[in-house]
Design an enzyme around this catalytic site. Structure first.
Site, short mmCIF file in Angstrom:
data_model
loop_
_atom_site.label_atom_id
_atom_site.label_comp_id
_atom_site.label_asym_id
_atom_site.label_seq_id
_atom_site.Cartn_x
_atom_site.Cartn_y
_atom_site.Cartn_z
N ASP A 1 0.44 -1.18 0.29
CA ASP A 1 0.10 -0.14 -0.14
C ASP A 1 0.37 1.58 -0.59
O ASP A 1 1.48 1.35 0.66
CB ASP A 1 -0.62 -0.10 0.85
N ASP B 1 4.28 1.05 -7.79
CA ASP B 1 3.69 1.91 -9.49
C ASP B 1 3.77 3.54 -8.03
O ASP B 1 3.21 4.12 -9.08
CB ASP B 1 2.16 1.33 -9.88
N PHE C 1 -3.32 -5.26 -8.84
CA PHE C 1 -3.35 -3.66 -8.23
C PHE C 1 -2.04 -3.44 -9.08
O PHE C 1 -2.68 -2.31 -9.49
CB PHE C 1 -2.55 -4.09 -6.40
C1 LIG Z 1 -2.05 -2.75 -2.49
S1 LIG Z 1 -2.17 -4.79 -1.67
C2 LIG Z 1 -1.08 -5.25 -3.89
C3 LIG Z 1 -2.07 -6.70 -3.48
C4 LIG Z 1 -0.96 -7.76 -4.89
N1 LIG Z 1 0.84 -7.44 -3.61
C5 LIG Z 1 -0.86 -6.76 -5.61
O1 LIG Z 1 -0.21 -6.81 -6.28
O2 LIG Z 1 -2.66 -6.90 -6.01
C6 LIG Z 1 -1.37 -4.95 -0.64
C7 LIG Z 1 -1.56 -5.68 0.45
O3 LIG Z 1 -0.69 -5.92 1.40
C8 LIG Z 1 -1.54 -6.30 2.52
N2 LIG Z 1 -0.83 -6.13 3.18
C9 LIG Z 1 -0.62 -4.82 4.39
N3 LIG Z 1 0.27 -4.92 5.38
C10 LIG Z 1 0.38 -6.51 5.80
C11 LIG Z 1 0.61 -6.83 6.87
N4 LIG Z 1 1.32 -6.15 7.84
N5 LIG Z 1 0.48 -8.06 6.80
C12 LIG Z 1 -0.04 -8.65 5.97
N6 LIG Z 1 -0.73 -7.76 4.62
C13 LIG Z 1 -0.63 -6.31 5.24
C14 LIG Z 1 -2.83 -5.51 2.32
O4 LIG Z 1 -3.75 -6.12 2.83
C15 LIG Z 1 -3.53 -5.43 0.30
O5 LIG Z 1 -4.16 -6.27 0.55
#
Ligand SMILES: C[S@@+](CC[C@H](N)C(=O)[O-])C[C@H]1O[C@@H](n2cnc3c(N)ncnc32)[C@H](O)[C@@H]1O
Length: 240
Positions: free
Chosen positions: A132, A168, A207
């Site tokens: 994120d 990105d 994403f």
């Molecule tokens: C922007 S999304 C990208 C998801 C995937 N990698 C993609 O490229 O489609 C970031 C993901 O990281 C997960 N996330 C963020 N912090 C995390 C943490 N501390 N532990 C596990 N998952 C986490 C969020 O729930 C989210 O699904």
């Protein structure tokens, strides 16, 4: 005595809608493919029932990249961590449908898992794809890629192990490059540059496709842990 300080979270627990299949997967398949609560110290050979090279993907979202890697590397142990339950349910269904017996899932925050449970020095690869971006200035402390977190990842990488990040969001890419450049035990796979052309084996994630539609660029950073690096001390995160 002060009560423990709550660490800053890198995510917001969105409820999201789970399909019936995802709900069922969560309720029935976690026992088979999840990381059990015991023992407290996680040894990957024991968890997977075999010694093998190991990949950890943090924040796998809906799991496309992880599934693709697992299908191409049946001889690896593949562990995914994600807090978003619909994504976890989707991955659990894929594990069953594609018979990916070498994949395990942990549906909790990666930070306490890595700082308190996973035994260090066990990973050959770590992937963090499109964490994120938290673009607003006041939210940037929530970004996952910070010096302490990278210190923690370094402690889990085997010598010669690879850390692959992608984003990105240009300003986050620069922050990632700065944080990685500060770790003497890591070297870029692309010599002088922290950024590498997108490796062909990294599939487009959901994403990323959204970012492409919005006209965003993409930055990949692949760093290898030097063979001669001293064991890095585990950096404790605030609130641990
Ligand atoms: C922007 S999304 C990208 C998801 C995937 N990698 C993609 O490229 O489609 C970031 C993901 O990281 C997960 N996330 C963020 N912090 C995390 C943490 N501390 N532990 C596990 N998952 C986490 C969020 O729930 C989210 O699904």
């Amino acid at each position: 005595m002060h009560p423990p300080i709550r660490p800053v979270r890198s995510f917001v627990r969105r409820q999201g809608r789970m399909t019936l299949a995802q709900e069922r997967a969560f309720a029935t398949l976690m026992d088979r493919h999840g990381v059990p609560a015991e023992p407290e110290a996680v040894d990957l050979s024991t968890l997977f029932g075999r010694p093998a090279p190991a990949l950890l993907e943090i924040g796998f979202g809906t799991g496309e990249a992880l599934i693709d890697f697992a299908q191409r590397h049946p001889h690896w142990n593949v562990l995914g961590i994600e807090v978003h339950q619909p994504g976890v349910g989707r991955l659990l269904n894929a594990i069953e449908n594609l018979a990916l017996g070498h994949v395990r899932v942990h549906a909790e925050d990666a930070v306490p898992f890595l700082s308190q449970r996973l035994r260090p020095g066990q990973l050959d690869r770590i992937h963090v794809f499109f964490p994120d971006p938290w673009p607003k200035k006041r939210h940037q402390k929530r970004r996952l890629i910070q010096p302490a977190f990278i210190g923690l990842l370094c402690a889990h990488l085997k010598p010669d192990g690879v850390l692959h990040l992608a984003t990105d969001w240009e300003e986050y890419a620069i922050q990632m490059a700065e944080v990685l450049a500060d770790r003497s035990e890591l070297v870029s796979e692309n010599n002088a540059s922290p950024f590498t052309p997108r490796p062909p084996e990294r599939p487009l994630t959901r994403f990323e496709q959204r970012g492409q539609r919005l006209g965003h660029g993409v930055w990949d950073l692949c760093f290898r842990r030097r063979l001669d690096a001293d064991d890095a001390p585990v950096v404790r995160l605030a609130g641990d």
